[in-house]
Design a protein around this motif. Sequence first.
Motif, PDB file in Angstrom:
ATOM      1  N   MET A   1      57.856  13.214  28.074  1.00 65.58           N
ATOM      2  CA  MET A   1      57.663  11.959  27.525  1.00 65.58           C
ATOM      3  C   MET A   1      56.563  11.787  26.608  1.00 65.58           C
ATOM      4  O   MET A   1      55.527  12.184  26.900  1.00 65.58           O
ATOM      5  N   LEU A   2      56.718  11.062  25.703  1.00 61.95           N
ATOM      6  CA  LEU A   2      55.950  10.943  24.389  1.00 61.95           C
ATOM      7  C   LEU A   2      55.843   9.426  23.956  1.00 61.95           C
ATOM      8  O   LEU A   2      56.972   8.840  23.374  1.00 61.95           O
ATOM      9  N   GLY A   3      54.835   8.801  24.305  1.00 65.80           N
ATOM     10  CA  GLY A   3      54.947   7.235  23.990  1.00 65.80           C
ATOM     11  C   GLY A   3      53.831   6.844  23.273  1.00 65.80           C
ATOM     12  O   GLY A   3      52.512   6.889  23.630  1.00 65.80           O
ATOM     13  N   ILE A   4      53.901   6.684  21.925  1.00 61.52           N
ATOM     14  CA  ILE A   4      52.806   6.298  21.084  1.00 61.52           C
ATOM     15  C   ILE A   4      53.252   4.908  20.509  1.00 61.52           C
ATOM     16  O   ILE A   4      52.587   4.407  19.490  1.00 61.52           O
ATOM     17  N   ASN A   5      53.871   3.925  21.155  1.00 59.10           N
ATOM     18  CA  ASN A   5      54.502   2.877  20.621  1.00 59.10           C
ATOM     19  C   ASN A   5      53.055   1.659  20.511  1.00 59.10           C
ATOM     20  O   ASN A   5      51.888   1.966  21.284  1.00 59.10           O
ATOM     21  N   GLU A   6      53.268   0.689  19.965  1.00 56.29           N
ATOM     22  CA  GLU A   6      52.234  -0.433  20.005  1.00 56.29           C
ATOM     23  C   GLU A   6      50.961  -0.107  19.476  1.00 56.29           C
ATOM     24  O   GLU A   6      49.870  -0.187  20.196  1.00 56.29           O
ATOM     25  N   ASN A   7      50.798   0.662  18.325  1.00 56.02           N
ATOM     26  CA  ASN A   7      49.481   1.183  17.753  1.00 56.02           C
ATOM     27  C   ASN A   7      49.742   0.558  16.126  1.00 56.02           C
ATOM     28  O   ASN A   7      50.277  -0.366  15.934  1.00 56.02           O
ATOM     29  N   SER A   8      49.207   1.219  15.347  1.00 56.28           N
ATOM     30  CA  SER A   8      49.278   0.965  13.822  1.00 56.28           C
ATOM     31  C   SER A   8      49.031   2.391  13.156  1.00 56.28           C
ATOM     32  O   SER A   8      48.832   2.669  11.985  1.00 56.28           O
ATOM     33  N   PHE A   9      50.285   3.211  13.695  1.00 57.79           N
ATOM     34  CA  PHE A   9      50.620   4.161  13.079  1.00 57.79           C
ATOM     35  C   PHE A   9      51.416   4.241  11.591  1.00 57.79           C
ATOM     36  O   PHE A   9      52.440   3.147  11.865  1.00 57.79           O
ATOM     37  N   GLY A  10      51.385   4.758  10.643  1.00 53.56           N
ATOM     38  CA  GLY A  10      52.062   4.641   9.506  1.00 53.56           C
ATOM     39  C   GLY A  10      51.519   4.024   8.435  1.00 53.56           C
ATOM     40  O   GLY A  10      50.650   2.866   8.674  1.00 53.56           O
ATOM     41  N   ASN A  11      51.911   3.875   7.409  1.00 62.95           N
ATOM     42  CA  ASN A  11      51.815   3.073   6.231  1.00 62.95           C
ATOM     43  C   ASN A  11      53.086   2.545   5.408  1.00 62.95           C
ATOM     44  O   ASN A  11      52.836   2.077   4.147  1.00 62.95           O
ATOM     45  N   ASN A  12      54.209   2.538   6.023  1.00 62.88           N
ATOM     46  CA  ASN A  12      55.319   2.071   5.404  1.00 62.88           C
ATOM     47  C   ASN A  12      55.533   2.888   4.382  1.00 62.88           C
ATOM     48  O   ASN A  12      55.973   2.726   3.260  1.00 62.88           O
ATOM     49  N   LEU A  13      55.492   4.399   4.723  1.00 65.97           N
ATOM     50  CA  LEU A  13      55.625   5.414   3.370  1.00 65.97           C
ATOM     51  C   LEU A  13      56.502   6.415   3.894  1.00 65.97           C
ATOM     52  O   LEU A  13      57.080   6.301   4.914  1.00 65.97           O
ATOM     53  N   VAL A  14      56.967   6.920   2.953  1.00 69.33           N
ATOM     54  CA  VAL A  14      58.394   7.798   3.256  1.00 69.33           C
ATOM     55  C   VAL A  14      58.062   9.012   4.220  1.00 69.33           C
ATOM     56  O   VAL A  14      58.756   9.526   4.999  1.00 69.33           O
ATOM     57  N   GLY A  15      56.837   9.611   4.104  1.00 72.27           N
ATOM     58  CA  GLY A  15      56.271  10.474   5.178  1.00 72.27           C
ATOM     59  C   GLY A  15      56.078  10.259   6.313  1.00 72.27           C
ATOM     60  O   GLY A  15      55.719  10.993   7.428  1.00 72.27           O
ATOM     61  N   ASP A  16      56.161   8.829   6.668  1.00 71.26           N
ATOM     62  CA  ASP A  16      55.800   8.277   8.031  1.00 71.26           C
ATOM     63  C   ASP A  16      56.696   8.840   9.447  1.00 71.26           C
ATOM     64  O   ASP A  16      56.179   8.964  10.409  1.00 71.26           O
ATOM     65  N   LEU A  17      57.949   9.296   8.761  1.00 70.64           N
ATOM     66  CA  LEU A  17      58.862   9.889   9.833  1.00 70.64           C
ATOM     67  C   LEU A  17      58.987  11.128   9.715  1.00 70.64           C
ATOM     68  O   LEU A  17      60.145  11.708  10.313  1.00 70.64           O
ATOM     69  N   ASP A  18      57.979  11.921   9.185  1.00 72.19           N
ATOM     70  CA  ASP A  18      58.388  13.450   9.469  1.00 72.19           C
ATOM     71  C   ASP A  18      58.160  13.985  10.725  1.00 72.19           C
ATOM     72  O   ASP A  18      58.528  15.063  11.141  1.00 72.19           O
ATOM     73  N   PHE A  19      57.415  13.532  11.562  1.00 73.14           N
ATOM     74  CA  PHE A  19      57.146  13.955  13.086  1.00 73.14           C
ATOM     75  C   PHE A  19      58.286  14.251  13.863  1.00 73.14           C
ATOM     76  O   PHE A  19      58.452  15.158  14.429  1.00 73.14           O
ATOM     77  N   PRO A  20      59.258  13.107  13.811  1.00 74.65           N
ATOM     78  CA  PRO A  20      60.413  13.469  14.698  1.00 74.65           C
ATOM     79  C   PRO A  20      61.315  14.806  14.329  1.00 74.65           C
ATOM     80  O   PRO A  20      61.954  15.466  15.190  1.00 74.65           O
ATOM     81  N   SER A  21      61.078  15.290  13.162  1.00 69.60           N
ATOM     82  CA  SER A  21      61.734  16.760  12.705  1.00 69.60           C
ATOM     83  C   SER A  21      61.122  17.664  13.580  1.00 69.60           C
ATOM     84  O   SER A  21      61.931  18.660  13.861  1.00 69.60           O
ATOM     85  N   ALA A  22      59.796  17.559  13.781  1.00 66.89           N
ATOM     86  CA  ALA A  22      59.250  18.816  14.635  1.00 66.89           C
ATOM     87  C   ALA A  22      59.545  18.700  15.845  1.00 66.89           C
ATOM     88  O   ALA A  22      59.403  19.695  16.755  1.00 66.89           O
ATOM     89  N   LEU A  23      59.963  17.315  16.350  1.00 72.49           N
ATOM     90  CA  LEU A  23      60.283  17.252  17.925  1.00 72.49           C
ATOM     91  C   LEU A  23      61.602  17.914  18.301  1.00 72.49           C
ATOM     92  O   LEU A  23      61.671  17.991  19.409  1.00 72.49           O
ATOM     93  N   VAL A  24      62.498  18.245  17.111  1.00 69.52           N
ATOM     94  CA  VAL A  24      63.465  19.034  17.707  1.00 69.52           C
ATOM     95  C   VAL A  24      63.482  19.921  18.292  1.00 69.52           C
ATOM     96  O   VAL A  24      64.281  20.403  19.205  1.00 69.52           O
ATOM     97  N   ASN A  25      62.201  20.629  18.244  1.00 67.20           N
ATOM     98  CA  ASN A  25      62.183  21.835  19.180  1.00 67.20           C
ATOM     99  C   ASN A  25      61.504  21.722  20.536  1.00 67.20           C
ATOM    100  O   ASN A  25      61.685  22.644  21.341  1.00 67.20           O
ATOM    101  N   CYS A  26      61.334  20.596  20.732  1.00 70.55           N
ATOM    102  CA  CYS A  26      61.166  19.958  22.117  1.00 70.55           C
ATOM    103  C   CYS A  26      62.320  19.788  23.153  1.00 70.55           C
ATOM    104  O   CYS A  26      62.746  18.678  23.085  1.00 70.55           O
ATOM    105  N   THR A  27      63.008  20.776  23.590  1.00 71.06           N
ATOM    106  CA  THR A  27      64.097  20.823  24.296  1.00 71.06           C
ATOM    107  C   THR A  27      64.206  19.813  25.702  1.00 71.06           C
ATOM    108  O   THR A  27      65.194  19.772  26.192  1.00 71.06           O
ATOM    109  N   GLN A  28      62.823  19.577  26.252  1.00 74.51           N
ATOM    110  CA  GLN A  28      62.661  19.026  27.437  1.00 74.51           C
ATOM    111  C   GLN A  28      62.428  17.625  27.317  1.00 74.51           C
ATOM    112  O   GLN A  28      62.379  16.746  28.377  1.00 74.51           O
TER     113      GLN A  28
END
Length: 839
Positions: A317-344
């Motif tokens: 379980m990864l919950g990082i909601n309701e913060n101020s992460f990101g800057n409305n930039l293209v690289g903001d959504l790079d982290f989900p690609s790394a989570l592909v290896n989190c098979t659980q």
Amino acid sequence: MRLFLLLVFNTLILLKNLDFGFADEASMVDGDRQVLLALKSQVSENKRVVLASWNHSIPLCEWAHVACGRKHKRVTSLDLGGLQLGGIILPSLGNLSFLRVLNLGDNSFSGTIPKELGMLFRLQQLNMSYNSLEGEIPSLSNCSRLVTLDLMSNRLIHGLPSELGSLSSLEKLLLSKNNLSGKFPTSLGNLTSLRQFAIAYNHMEGEVPDNIGRLTHLISVQLSQNNLSGVFPPSIYNMSSLRFLSIVGNHFSGNLRPDFGNMLTTLKELYLGMNSFSGNLPKTISNISTLTHLEISQNLFTGSVPVGFGALHNIQMLGINENSFGNNLVGDLDFPSALVNCTQLQVLDFGYNRLGGKLPIFVANLSIELAAMYMGGNLISGGIPHAIGNLINLQALGMETNLLTGRIPTSLGKIIGLKELGLNSNRMSGEIPSNLGNITRLISLNLFNNSFEGSIPPSLGKCRFLLFLRIGSNKLNGTIPQEIMQMESLVGFYISKNLLTGPFPKDVGRLKLLVVLSAANNRFHGNIPETLGNCLSMEEIYLGGNGFDGAIPDIRNLRALRIFILSNNNLSGSIPEYLANFPSLQYLNLSVNNLEGIVPTKGVFQTPEKFSVSGNGKLCGGIPELKLSPCPQNVVSKARRHSSNKKKIIIGVSIGVASLLLSLFALSLLYILMKRKKNDAHVSDFGLARILDQESFINQLSSTGVRGTIGYAAPEYGMGGKPSRQGDVYSFGVLMLEMFTGKRPTDQLFIGDLTLRSYVDSGLPEHVLDMADMLILHGEVRNNNVNIAECLKMVFHVGIRCCEESPINRMTMAEALAELVSLRKRFFKTKRTTFRAGR
């Protein structure tokens, strides 16, 4: 010989002492028995069956839930957990001096924790959780062998006693879900054997003391939902064995140390949500390879989401909601690609941040174990990947309030276990795929505020568990499929602001659980179905901005209704009087229709802010703030006949003797009101001939005992009720109103829900003289002893109270008679009142 005698003597003494020892031991065992029998005697009587073995015929050590020592046969364990015994905890339990285990958890015990339990110096485990115990935690300093103290889920108050610090053997201290307050005592740092500490859901305040860092054996710390403050407790960084840490819902602030993940390397579950932590999230958290749950929602974290999270191969379980992460930039959504290896990974929530850029296609390649993914409330653009259907175990998908475009992928129809789908408030278009009906376990479907077009798929009717269907603010057209009206599980049905047309389905009455119906601003026409009155759970109805015509449907049974909006339609007829009696109605909007007749003045109609009837040119009466014209006599000629031309029901009503006497008394009161001392005018000038004619009619009734006419019957008679005194009172009230207004209940003025009673009720008190029979007012009072307006107002009040719709709300015969007698005494104290004939 002397030696022999001495030996015998000593032997006798020894045997005597042994007898005393046995006797003393038997006495103590009996004492334990008496303590337990006393406990049994005061538990709830219906629960004593589980303690049936507790009696004198069965040895103590064979009693259920009781264990004894092998040598002394004393009670060493009392395990009553989960029996729901009720009652109180007796102080005499403190006499069970050999007790090592006392489990009274989950029993609904009330009262306080007896201080006598502090005498149990052998006690090792004390469990009193899940009861209703009150008061303070008593001193247990003598229980030096205590290993477990579990008092959670009670109603204990005040702070932690400093004596707790003396329990050096304590390993578990569980105090969550009480009403404890104050600061942590410094003595808490003495519990160096402590492994589990839970004090969540209390009112503890202040900072976490530094000396808690001495508790290096702690593996679980639960401090959530208190009023704790300060920075992240520095002492916690010393707890290298910590596996579980929750400080959710406090007032902690500041930054986390950059080496956070290097200090707490054994953590499995970390919960920091609902605080005020700020700054960047330490990248070293990705070094905690054992982490399975990370929840940091509702804080003030900024910067980018660490890509290193992909190294958390055990994360579930990864919950990082309701913060101020990101800057409305293209690289903001790079982290989900790394989570592909989190098979659980099972739950991923990064919603309500400032993450921008296009939705990466590889979100469809996340763990097949993923059950919930939330990314709503960001600035994510692009379309939903068609391969999203690969996540076949998804139960919840939230992508609302973004900038998503394109169509709904048909592959979503393959995720048959999906229960929640939220795509609302985006820029999506196209038709709603019919194969969404394959998701038969769907509970909530929210497509609100997009640009979807076409018709509502009838296949959605297969979603028999659907509670909320939100498809409003789109461009949907056509009619409502009948299949939708078969979804009897629906609680909320939201279709407002579309292009839907046709009559509203009559089958809406099948939706017995419907609480909210929002169908405003469409193109519906025809009558609003009467079956709407069968939706007994309804609380909110929005049908404004359509083309509905005809009368307002009969929804008098919807007593829970809070909001009712029918504005901007073509409705006609009168305003139903029963709306004034709805106890929960908070807002009513009937504006811009063709309604006519009287506006009620009770209930919601008393407060201008709670209702609107503007834009109905033929309404009259109401509260003064409406500035409507009073309902005059000539409203009869302006009122339309009811288009349905329903047949009137003639019901014979029994008039009791008491009712007849009251009627005659009312007539005599009117006669007194108009009689003159001298013969200055003819009787006919005051309508007295008319009244005497009524009196003659009543005299006829006295010989028959039956009244057979339209309009006098109590409502309950129409539903099969038997004649009663309350029914007589109703008939008498209508008779009074007829005599003093000169109008009959069957006059053409009274159509729809406008009745003789509501006509009089809405005209009081301002228009009392406008409503009175002109023949009564043809005379003039010559002195100030009689105030005709005030007298008539009170007479009308009696009549209205007598003909209340509900029998239990009507006056009794005795009360009506007392009121009329009081009126006669008040307004006719002397015989000097004279009248002058009108010109």
